[in-house]
Motif scaffolding. Structure first.
Motif, mmCIF file in Angstrom:
data_model
loop_
_atom_site.group_PDB
_atom_site.id
_atom_site.type_symbol
_atom_site.label_atom_id
_atom_site.label_comp_id
_atom_site.label_asym_id
_atom_site.label_seq_id
_atom_site.Cartn_x
_atom_site.Cartn_y
_atom_site.Cartn_z
ATOM 1 N N SER A 1 0.672 -0.518 0.084
ATOM 2 C CA SER A 1 0.004 -0.508 -0.087
ATOM 3 C C SER A 1 1.046 1.511 -0.056
ATOM 4 O O SER A 1 0.690 2.288 -0.472
ATOM 5 C CB SER A 1 -1.292 0.376 0.792
ATOM 6 O OG SER A 1 -1.763 -0.895 1.478
ATOM 7 N N PHE B 1 0.959 4.395 -3.103
ATOM 8 C CA PHE B 1 1.637 5.673 -2.646
ATOM 9 C C PHE B 1 2.462 6.678 -2.873
ATOM 10 O O PHE B 1 2.217 7.443 -3.083
ATOM 11 C CB PHE B 1 0.821 6.183 -0.864
ATOM 12 C CG PHE B 1 -0.269 5.114 -1.179
ATOM 13 C CD1 PHE B 1 -1.522 5.371 -1.919
ATOM 14 C CD2 PHE B 1 -0.379 4.943 0.512
ATOM 15 C CE1 PHE B 1 -2.464 5.163 -0.699
ATOM 16 C CE2 PHE B 1 -2.256 4.740 0.875
ATOM 17 C CZ PHE B 1 -3.292 4.157 0.118
ATOM 18 N N VAL C 1 -4.325 5.593 -6.969
ATOM 19 C CA VAL C 1 -5.933 4.795 -6.116
ATOM 20 C C VAL C 1 -7.240 5.454 -6.207
ATOM 21 O O VAL C 1 -8.030 4.616 -5.935
ATOM 22 C CB VAL C 1 -5.874 6.149 -4.394
ATOM 23 C CG1 VAL C 1 -4.355 6.336 -3.250
ATOM 24 C CG2 VAL C 1 -6.017 7.109 -4.357
ATOM 25 N N THR D 1 -11.073 -0.338 -7.405
ATOM 26 C CA THR D 1 -10.604 0.220 -7.173
ATOM 27 C C THR D 1 -9.554 -0.874 -5.875
ATOM 28 O O THR D 1 -9.128 -1.355 -5.482
ATOM 29 C CB THR D 1 -10.172 1.604 -6.310
ATOM 30 O OG1 THR D 1 -11.447 1.383 -4.912
ATOM 31 C CG2 THR D 1 -11.823 2.170 -7.316
ATOM 32 N N LEU E 1 -9.316 -0.078 -3.232
ATOM 33 C CA LEU E 1 -9.697 0.610 -1.781
ATOM 34 C C LEU E 1 -10.585 -1.023 -1.557
ATOM 35 O O LEU E 1 -10.749 -1.495 -0.457
ATOM 36 C CB LEU E 1 -10.126 1.862 -1.167
ATOM 37 C CG LEU E 1 -10.395 1.612 -0.503
ATOM 38 C CD1 LEU E 1 -9.602 1.466 1.431
ATOM 39 C CD2 LEU E 1 -11.012 3.380 0.229
ATOM 40 N N TYR F 1 -5.298 5.524 2.846
ATOM 41 C CA TYR F 1 -6.050 5.900 1.039
ATOM 42 C C TYR F 1 -6.514 6.702 1.610
ATOM 43 O O TYR F 1 -7.106 7.499 0.259
ATOM 44 C CB TYR F 1 -7.181 4.273 1.116
ATOM 45 C CG TYR F 1 -6.102 3.336 0.483
ATOM 46 C CD1 TYR F 1 -5.904 3.031 -0.560
ATOM 47 C CD2 TYR F 1 -6.312 1.578 1.415
ATOM 48 C CE1 TYR F 1 -5.382 1.854 -1.412
ATOM 49 C CE2 TYR F 1 -5.595 0.845 0.595
ATOM 50 C CZ TYR F 1 -5.315 1.006 -0.651
ATOM 51 O OH TYR F 1 -4.593 -0.104 -1.574
ATOM 52 N N GLU G 1 -5.490 9.987 0.419
ATOM 53 C CA GLU G 1 -4.937 10.082 -0.654
ATOM 54 C C GLU G 1 -6.223 10.848 -0.772
ATOM 55 O O GLU G 1 -6.142 11.355 -2.402
ATOM 56 C CB GLU G 1 -4.059 9.354 -1.227
ATOM 57 C CG GLU G 1 -2.966 8.411 -0.409
ATOM 58 C CD GLU G 1 -1.880 9.593 -1.179
ATOM 59 O OE1 GLU G 1 -2.020 9.850 -2.441
ATOM 60 O OE2 GLU G 1 -0.789 10.165 -0.281
ATOM 61 N N ALA H 1 -9.203 8.808 -1.744
ATOM 62 C CA ALA H 1 -9.139 8.105 -2.280
ATOM 63 C C ALA H 1 -10.463 8.127 -2.318
ATOM 64 O O ALA H 1 -11.511 8.417 -1.085
ATOM 65 C CB ALA H 1 -9.181 6.273 -1.653
#
Length: 351
Positions: free
Chosen positions: A80, A84, A89, A99, A101, A119, A122, A124
């Motif tokens: 993960s 990033f 994301v 996605t 997530l 997530y 970011e 998401a």
């Protein structure tokens, strides 16, 4: 401003800190079909030159698939974090439309709070739909049926994670409405951006800063001091668009941000260490040209190689990286490659 670069130099990432992965025994190109049982087995493909956000033949994106090992928590955090460092994301695999997530929610034992927080940090989306018509919020609320996802049961999501996602969904819905208003040049949208930014919705921080810097609605004039404040707020939580915007503006100078090499170096260094490929490549150019820093072509090449891991090798970028490589000896180029590998393995610390 001269456009920055990435190239076809391959950077190997064997010997990851959290996961043992087999070497890729041949050039792992875009047309290589995934046929691997373990998600972590795909890491060498990404390490050997595959772009993080490219789609493979079966529709999966490399870093979404790489983050799928369901039993190894260290591997989950590691992949993960790597996502990033340059992945997307918002990316959706073309096979299921899921996605990163979405994928994370189906790990054995349920999603990990700290990774979900990454997530969301970011930006998401939890309300965007996959190809089956379900969002992350739907999964959390038990709306999606297990059969559609080819799993035996819906994932267990503890109350704390579920509440986190539901709270984010509310912010995202408000953001969606505010953004639509802004597209319609509704001046009220600026106030909504401000409120959402103050509530910690990261995309709104960047949007509000942009509006303060260059208002596009009636009744507002630029407020550079407040714009920089919100860019800094967004940057403090790793919002790379804010970081690169200020860094690149200071690099070349704009109507609102004066040219300032020291400021450019500070912000681009921050962006580079947050994994932003644009910041990495522009920082590399600063070192190669000795712009605002002592000239160091090898360090410049190091940052260019790093940016390649997750960026696109356009012809212009290939040409520029070739120029930098030609200014160094063969040994110096190999050392730059090793420096880049070490930097990536350590998540851009001490580069």
């Amino acid at each position: 401003m001269r456009r920055t670069i990435l190239s076809s130099i391959l950077v190997m990432l064997a010997g990851f800190a959290h996961a043992q992965t087999p070497e890729c025994d041949r050039l792992c190109s875009r047309d290589f079909m995934f046929s691997l049982d373990s998600g972590l087995d795909v890491m060498p493909l990404v390490a050997d030159g595959e772009h993080a956000n490219g789609h493979m033949e079966d529709g999966r994106t490399p870093l979404i698939w790489a983050a799928l090992d369901p039993d190894d928590e260290d591997a989950i955090v590691f992949t993960s974090t790597l996502l990033f460092a340059g992945g997307d994301v918002f990316a959706q695999d073309s096979k299921r439309g899921m996605t990163p997530l979405h994928w994370h929610l189906f790990r054995v034992g349920g999603p990990m709070k700290e990774v979900v927080a990454m997530y969301l940090g970011e930006g998401a989306s939890v309300i965007s739909k996959d190809n089956f018509g379900y969002s992350v919020l739907d999964i959390v609320n038990g709306v999606a049926t297990a059969e559609l996802y080819e799993v035996y049961e819906l994932p267990y999501v503890n109350d704390e994670v579920a509440d986190m996602i539901r709270g984010w969904a509310e912010l995202e819905e408000r953001w969606k409405d505010a953004f639509g208003m802004h597209l319609g040049r509704d001046p009220t949208s600026v106030r909504y951006f401000e409120v959402l930014a103050e509530e910690g919705y990261i995309p709104a921080m960047y949007a509000y800063a942009s509006v303060l810097e260059k208002p596009k609605v009636e009744g507002f004039t630029p407020d550079i001091e407040q714009a920089l404040y919100w860019y800094e707020e967004a940057a403090s939580v790793g919002e790379v668009n804010s970081i690169f915007h200020v860094g690149s503006s200071a690099y070349s100078g704009t109507d609102t941000i004066e040219q300032n090499d020291a400021m450019a170096h500070e912000w681009l260094s921050l962006g580079a260490r947050h994994g932003d490929t644009n910041s990495q490549s522009l920082l590399g150019l600063m070192y190669a040209n000795g712009k605002g820093v002592e000239r160091d072509i090898q360090k410049g090449l190091m940052w260019m190689i790093i940016s390649l891991r997750f960026g696109e090798d356009t012809p212009d970028r290939v040409r520029l990286i070739d120029e930098m490589s030609s200014a160094l000896s063969y040994q110096e180029v190999k050392e730059a490659e090793q420096m880049a590998k070490d930097c990536i393995i350590n998540f851009f610390e001490h580069c």
